[in-house]
Design a protein around this motif. Sequence first.
Motif, PDB file in Angstrom:
ATOM      1  N   LEU A 105      18.513   4.583 -10.699  1.00 22.14           N
ATOM      2  CA  LEU A 105      18.641   3.326 -11.525  1.00 22.14           C
ATOM      3  C   LEU A 105      19.639   3.585 -12.752  1.00 22.14           C
ATOM      4  O   LEU A 105      20.152   2.622 -13.628  1.00 22.14           O
ATOM      5  N   GLY A 106      19.561   5.117 -12.863  1.00 16.56           N
ATOM      6  CA  GLY A 106      20.566   5.318 -14.151  1.00 16.56           C
ATOM      7  C   GLY A 106      19.720   4.905 -15.535  1.00 16.56           C
ATOM      8  O   GLY A 106      20.492   4.416 -16.295  1.00 16.56           O
ATOM      9  N   GLN A 151       0.777  -1.101   0.046  1.00 18.00           N
ATOM     10  CA  GLN A 151       0.133   0.236   0.104  1.00 18.00           C
ATOM     11  C   GLN A 151       0.866   1.337  -0.173  1.00 18.00           C
ATOM     12  O   GLN A 151       0.106   2.399  -0.114  1.00 18.00           O
ATOM     13  N   GLN A 152       2.248   1.127   0.065  1.00 19.58           N
ATOM     14  CA  GLN A 152       3.032   2.257   0.049  1.00 19.58           C
ATOM     15  C   GLN A 152       3.163   2.859  -1.257  1.00 19.58           C
ATOM     16  O   GLN A 152       3.262   2.045  -2.257  1.00 19.58           O
ATOM     17  N   ARG A 153       3.153   4.258  -1.413  1.00 17.57           N
ATOM     18  CA  ARG A 153       3.509   4.729  -2.818  1.00 17.57           C
ATOM     19  C   ARG A 153       5.241   4.586  -3.093  1.00 17.57           C
ATOM     20  O   ARG A 153       6.118   4.961  -2.129  1.00 17.57           O
ATOM     21  N   ILE A 154       5.665   4.403  -4.308  1.00 15.86           N
ATOM     22  CA  ILE A 154       7.105   3.962  -4.486  1.00 15.86           C
ATOM     23  C   ILE A 154       7.437   5.289  -4.819  1.00 15.86           C
ATOM     24  O   ILE A 154       6.981   6.552  -5.222  1.00 15.86           O
ATOM     25  N   PRO A 155       8.790   5.456  -4.693  1.00 14.46           N
ATOM     26  CA  PRO A 155       9.487   6.912  -5.265  1.00 14.46           C
ATOM     27  C   PRO A 155       9.175   7.535  -6.609  1.00 14.46           C
ATOM     28  O   PRO A 155       8.525   6.497  -7.405  1.00 14.46           O
ATOM     29  N   SER A 156       9.188   8.661  -6.715  1.00 15.07           N
ATOM     30  CA  SER A 156       8.780   9.367  -7.936  1.00 15.07           C
ATOM     31  C   SER A 156       9.650   8.943  -9.193  1.00 15.07           C
ATOM     32  O   SER A 156      10.678   8.407  -9.230  1.00 15.07           O
ATOM     33  N   GLU A 157       9.013   9.108 -10.283  1.00 16.53           N
ATOM     34  CA  GLU A 157       9.881   8.692 -11.567  1.00 16.53           C
ATOM     35  C   GLU A 157      11.091   9.241 -11.703  1.00 16.53           C
ATOM     36  O   GLU A 157      12.490   8.562 -12.021  1.00 16.53           O
ATOM     37  N   THR A 196      12.381   3.603 -20.280  1.00 16.33           N
ATOM     38  CA  THR A 196      12.796   2.346 -19.871  1.00 16.33           C
ATOM     39  C   THR A 196      11.995   2.094 -18.596  1.00 16.33           C
ATOM     40  O   THR A 196      11.578   0.960 -18.146  1.00 16.33           O
ATOM     41  N   LEU A 197      11.890   3.191 -17.664  1.00  6.15           N
ATOM     42  CA  LEU A 197      11.616   2.900 -16.380  1.00  6.15           C
ATOM     43  C   LEU A 197      10.031   2.529 -16.339  1.00  6.15           C
ATOM     44  O   LEU A 197       9.463   1.902 -15.725  1.00  6.15           O
ATOM     45  N   GLU A 226      13.065  10.198  -9.230  1.00  2.00           N
ATOM     46  CA  GLU A 226      14.073   9.887  -8.153  1.00  2.00           C
ATOM     47  C   GLU A 226      14.506   8.320  -8.717  1.00  2.00           C
ATOM     48  O   GLU A 226      15.594   8.145  -8.534  1.00  2.00           O
ATOM     49  N   LEU A 227      13.596   7.542  -9.269  1.00  2.00           N
ATOM     50  CA  LEU A 227      13.904   6.315  -9.706  1.00  2.00           C
ATOM     51  C   LEU A 227      14.966   6.303 -10.937  1.00  2.00           C
ATOM     52  O   LEU A 227      15.868   5.568 -10.811  1.00  2.00           O
TER      53      LEU A 227
END
Length: 226
Positions: free
Chosen positions: A44-45, A31-37, A50-51, A39-40
């Motif tokens: 991840l570089g 139920q947690q929101r993942i980090p923003s695009e 791709t993300l 930040e990711l």
Amino acid sequence: MTLSTSHRQPLADEITAKLREMVHSGEWALQQRIPSETELMARLGVSRGTLREAIKALAHSGMLEVRRGDGTYVRATSEMSGAARRMYKDHTEEHILEVRVGLDTQAARLAARNATADDVAALRALLADREASWNAADYAGWARADWGFHVRVAQASGNPLLHELYVSFGEVFHNDLLKQQPRAGFDGLPHEGHGALVDAIEAHDADAAVASVNRNLNSCAEWLKE
């Protein structure tokens, strides 16, 4: 954690695997929101395209949920759980209970054979939490402890695939417990399938463990008929 170019597999697949591991490891909770695009992408570089392809793959599997204008949330800790969560919506409570009969009885049988003293102690602690929550009218806590108890029985079975299958039912059964709780006459602290089951597991009595589960599930089936 920047990824180098690799010809071992398409980059989107590599990123999908990385995101899958982050979810599975518990780095991002249910139920947690993942980090923003943004930040990711930096972490991840990789490019936005791709993300997004990787996130789309995990959303399709049911692990992630993309909410337009809000972000992306964790909906399941594995693709098996994600697929199960979506699939259960298409089936009745009776059908789900019938499947649970097979899982519960096998988990009880194997737990009676394989459970350790630590497993038994953990099961009794969960039952104590369940009782305390019920008596305090903390029904969300009661449901979590009740479901945690059954998951721990599956874990004590020593069969990791059975445990994962059982975990996949979590959201459905947790919500079902909360739906049953307000019904008149509902017993939130049944001994069968709980205290009696722990006694049987501790005694390594597989037949008694299975019989306890069957009595508990028969009682659940009666509730569903009402």
